[in-house]
Design a protein around this motif. Structure first.
Motif, PDB file in Angstrom:
ATOM      1  N   LYS A  30      22.089   6.376 -24.865  1.00  0.00           N
ATOM      2  CA  LYS A  30      20.697   6.175 -24.467  1.00  0.00           C
ATOM      3  C   LYS A  30      20.496   6.444 -22.988  1.00  0.00           C
ATOM      4  N   HIS A  31      21.505   6.154 -22.185  1.00  0.00           N
ATOM      5  CA  HIS A  31      21.399   6.295 -20.733  1.00  0.00           C
ATOM      6  C   HIS A  31      22.317   7.404 -20.217  1.00  0.00           C
ATOM      7  N   ALA A  32      22.416   8.468 -20.985  1.00  0.00           N
ATOM      8  CA  ALA A  32      23.340   9.555 -20.650  1.00  0.00           C
ATOM      9  C   ALA A  32      23.104  10.112 -19.252  1.00  0.00           C
ATOM     10  N   ASP A  33      21.859  10.317 -18.877  1.00  0.00           N
ATOM     11  CA  ASP A  33      21.574  10.918 -17.575  1.00  0.00           C
ATOM     12  C   ASP A  33      22.046  10.030 -16.433  1.00  0.00           C
ATOM     13  N   GLN A  34      21.856   8.718 -16.561  1.00  0.00           N
ATOM     14  CA  GLN A  34      22.273   7.815 -15.496  1.00  0.00           C
ATOM     15  C   GLN A  34      23.796   7.735 -15.401  1.00  0.00           C
ATOM     16  N   PHE A  35      24.488   7.706 -16.525  1.00  0.00           N
ATOM     17  CA  PHE A  35      25.947   7.674 -16.475  1.00  0.00           C
ATOM     18  C   PHE A  35      26.501   8.960 -15.854  1.00  0.00           C
ATOM     19  N   ASP A  36      25.909  10.103 -16.190  1.00  0.00           N
ATOM     20  CA  ASP A  36      26.340  11.353 -15.562  1.00  0.00           C
ATOM     21  C   ASP A  36      26.037  11.331 -14.064  1.00  0.00           C
ATOM     22  N   ARG A  37      24.875  10.822 -13.703  1.00  0.00           N
ATOM     23  CA  ARG A  37      24.492  10.761 -12.288  1.00  0.00           C
ATOM     24  C   ARG A  37      25.431   9.848 -11.506  1.00  0.00           C
ATOM     25  N   ALA A  38      25.898   8.785 -12.134  1.00  0.00           N
ATOM     26  CA  ALA A  38      26.785   7.843 -11.441  1.00  0.00           C
ATOM     27  C   ALA A  38      28.029   8.529 -10.931  1.00  0.00           C
ATOM     28  N   LEU A  39      28.553   9.486 -11.682  1.00  0.00           N
ATOM     29  CA  LEU A  39      29.815  10.146 -11.345  1.00  0.00           C
ATOM     30  C   LEU A  39      29.630  11.537 -10.756  1.00  0.00           C
ATOM     31  N   ARG A  40      28.403  11.900 -10.425  1.00  0.00           N
ATOM     32  CA  ARG A  40      28.128  13.261  -9.966  1.00  0.00           C
ATOM     33  C   ARG A  40      28.922  13.632  -8.712  1.00  0.00           C
ATOM     34  N   GLY A  41      29.263  12.654  -7.891  1.00  0.00           N
ATOM     35  CA  GLY A  41      30.001  12.942  -6.672  1.00  0.00           C
ATOM     36  C   GLY A  41      31.401  13.480  -6.902  1.00  0.00           C
ATOM     37  N   TYR A  42      31.917  13.360  -8.131  1.00  0.00           N
ATOM     38  CA  TYR A  42      33.267  13.839  -8.439  1.00  0.00           C
ATOM     39  C   TYR A  42      33.264  15.131  -9.262  1.00  0.00           C
ATOM     40  N   ARG A  43      32.112  15.560  -9.673  1.00  0.00           N
ATOM     41  CA  ARG A  43      32.011  16.676 -10.616  1.00  0.00           C
ATOM     42  C   ARG A  43      32.673  17.954 -10.094  1.00  0.00           C
ATOM     43  N   GLU A  44      32.298  18.381  -8.902  1.00  0.00           N
ATOM     44  CA  GLU A  44      32.800  19.663  -8.406  1.00  0.00           C
ATOM     45  C   GLU A  44      34.294  19.629  -8.141  1.00  0.00           C
ATOM     46  N   ALA A  45      34.804  18.511  -7.625  1.00  0.00           N
ATOM     47  CA  ALA A  45      36.247  18.413  -7.374  1.00  0.00           C
ATOM     48  C   ALA A  45      37.026  18.532  -8.677  1.00  0.00           C
ATOM     49  N   LEU A  46      36.535  17.883  -9.738  1.00  0.00           N
ATOM     50  CA  LEU A  46      37.196  17.965 -11.037  1.00  0.00           C
ATOM     51  C   LEU A  46      37.159  19.395 -11.569  1.00  0.00           C
ATOM     52  N   LEU A  47      36.003  20.027 -11.498  1.00  0.00           N
ATOM     53  CA  LEU A  47      35.873  21.381 -12.028  1.00  0.00           C
ATOM     54  C   LEU A  47      36.655  22.390 -11.185  1.00  0.00           C
ATOM     55  N   ASP A  48      36.683  22.190  -9.863  1.00  0.00           N
ATOM     56  CA  ASP A  48      37.473  23.082  -9.014  1.00  0.00           C
ATOM     57  C   ASP A  48      38.952  22.994  -9.369  1.00  0.00           C
ATOM     58  N   ALA A  49      39.438  21.771  -9.588  1.00  0.00           N
ATOM     59  CA  ALA A  49      40.851  21.597  -9.942  1.00  0.00           C
ATOM     60  C   ALA A  49      41.145  22.192 -11.310  1.00  0.00           C
ATOM     61  N   ALA A  50      40.181  22.101 -12.218  1.00  0.00           N
ATOM     62  CA  ALA A  50      40.374  22.663 -13.557  1.00  0.00           C
ATOM     63  C   ALA A  50      40.472  24.179 -13.513  1.00  0.00           C
ATOM     64  N   ALA A  51      39.742  24.804 -12.589  1.00  0.00           N
ATOM     65  CA  ALA A  51      39.796  26.258 -12.411  1.00  0.00           C
ATOM     66  C   ALA A  51      39.694  26.979 -13.761  1.00  0.00           C
ATOM     67  N   ILE A  52      38.629  26.701 -14.492  1.00  0.00           N
ATOM     68  CA  ILE A  52      38.448  27.225 -15.845  1.00  0.00           C
ATOM     69  C   ILE A  52      38.266  28.743 -15.819  1.00  0.00           C
ATOM     70  N   GLY A  53      39.087  29.440 -16.594  1.00  0.00           N
ATOM     71  CA  GLY A  53      38.985  30.890 -16.691  1.00  0.00           C
ATOM     72  C   GLY A  53      37.993  31.325 -17.750  1.00  0.00           C
ATOM     73  N   ARG A  54      37.561  32.559 -17.694  1.00  0.00           N
ATOM     74  CA  ARG A  54      36.516  33.061 -18.588  1.00  0.00           C
ATOM     75  C   ARG A  54      36.905  32.985 -20.063  1.00  0.00           C
ATOM     76  N   ALA A  55      38.184  33.084 -20.349  1.00  0.00           N
ATOM     77  CA  ALA A  55      38.629  33.087 -21.749  1.00  0.00           C
ATOM     78  C   ALA A  55      39.419  31.833 -22.112  1.00  0.00           C
ATOM     79  N   ASP A  56      39.369  30.815 -21.276  1.00  0.00           N
ATOM     80  CA  ASP A  56      40.146  29.601 -21.534  1.00  0.00           C
ATOM     81  C   ASP A  56      39.639  28.847 -22.754  1.00  0.00           C
TER      82      ASP A  56
END
Length: 285
Positions: A30-56
């Motif tokens: 029900k509160h998906a947007d707020q839970f995502d917003r709570a952790l938004r400060g970590y999003r880019e660091a997590l995705l940068d470390a994941a380094a997802i490739g185009r065919a992964d």
């Protein structure tokens, strides 16, 4: 994009399945947007470390309402992204949002990562944003993830550092205690801080079949709402169960103390608290 379900749940995960596929999961959905917003400060660091490739081929562990799964699907247009979670309510939200965004390569499954029958070597990468701390048998769960990764595949996960480094947790627990002496969460039981000790995590992951993991300390401001009143309603819905054994005076004290700490942390950018996580990466040999 599709959502499927499996009835396979480890007996040791019964309580977690009941909570996340019950009222707790429904509240998060029900509160998906707020839970995502709570952790938004970590999003880019997590995705940068994941380094997802185009065919992964990406596995998102404890995907919740699917924000990270959907971003993985966008970054891997020639690959796939599979989100797995215990909560049918959160997965419905994830599935609906992926469909609305036209992400045909995103898929969601209701299941228990401890026992889910992944194909061996099915994924190039496994990620998790605070979704791995609730396993009753973490070695079993991480072992299943390791088997699901191809040789050389990586696990990238974000977990909380100990409570002492997370002001949001200390402030909320102090407020909700209403003067009671609340016990600290057990360090090795399923819960938000079960993977906060790097030594324990290193042991768990190497026993599960990963190389020695690497830890990066991250800090960010956790967002609980645009203002104290909104945050107060949101958090009482989340942790209001802590008031059930208090008398009327105790409940009123806890609600008041909660509002005061939220008011003290209100800024033009919302109600913000310092937080700290570990960004953990490990490789399957």
């Amino acid at each position: 994009m599709e959502m499927t379900s499996t009835s396979q749940f480890a007996p040791s995960n019964t309580e977690q399945a009941r909570a996340w596929d019950g009222d707790e999961g429904a509240y998060w959905a029900k509160h998906a947007d707020q839970f995502d917003r709570a952790l938004r400060g970590y999003r880019e660091a997590l995705l940068d470390a994941a380094a997802i490739g185009r065919a992964d081929r990406v596995l998102d562990i404890g995907c919740g309402t699917g924000e990270i799964t959907r971003e993985a699907a966008r970054r891997a247009p020639e690959g796939t992204a599979l989100g797995v979670d215990l909560s049918s309510a959160m997965l419905r939200v994830a599935s609906e949002r992926a469909a609305a965004e036209g992400l045909a390569n995103a898929r969601f499954v209701q299941g228990d990562v401890q026992v889910h029958p992944f194909e061996a070597g099915e994924f190039d990468l496994a990620v998790s944003r605070t979704g791995t701390m609730f396993f009753a048998e973490p070695v079993t769960a991480f072992g299943n993830v390791a088997r699901a990764l191809r040789p050389g595949g990586r696990l990238v996960q974000l977990v909380w550092q100990p409570p002492a480094r997370n002001e949001w947790f200390l402030a909320l627990m102090t407020a909700m205690s209403a003067g009671r002496d609340l016990p600290a969460p057990p360090p090795d039981a399923p819960g938000p801080f079960s993977l906060s000790d790097p030594a324990r995590v290193s042991t768990l992951l190497t026993e599960a079949g990963f190389d020695e993991p690497r830890f990066e300390s991250l800090t960010a401001l956790e967002h609980f709402g645009p203002d104290a009143g909104t945050a107060h309603r949101f958090l009482l819905g989340l942790v209001g169960w802590m008031l059930t054994d208090l008398d009327d005076a105790g409940r009123e004290r806890a609600r008041t103390d909660l509002y005061r700490t939220l008011e003290d942390h209100e800024t033009p950018g919302g109600v913000l608290y310092p937080s700290a996580t570990w960004l953990i990466t490990a490789t399957r040999p």
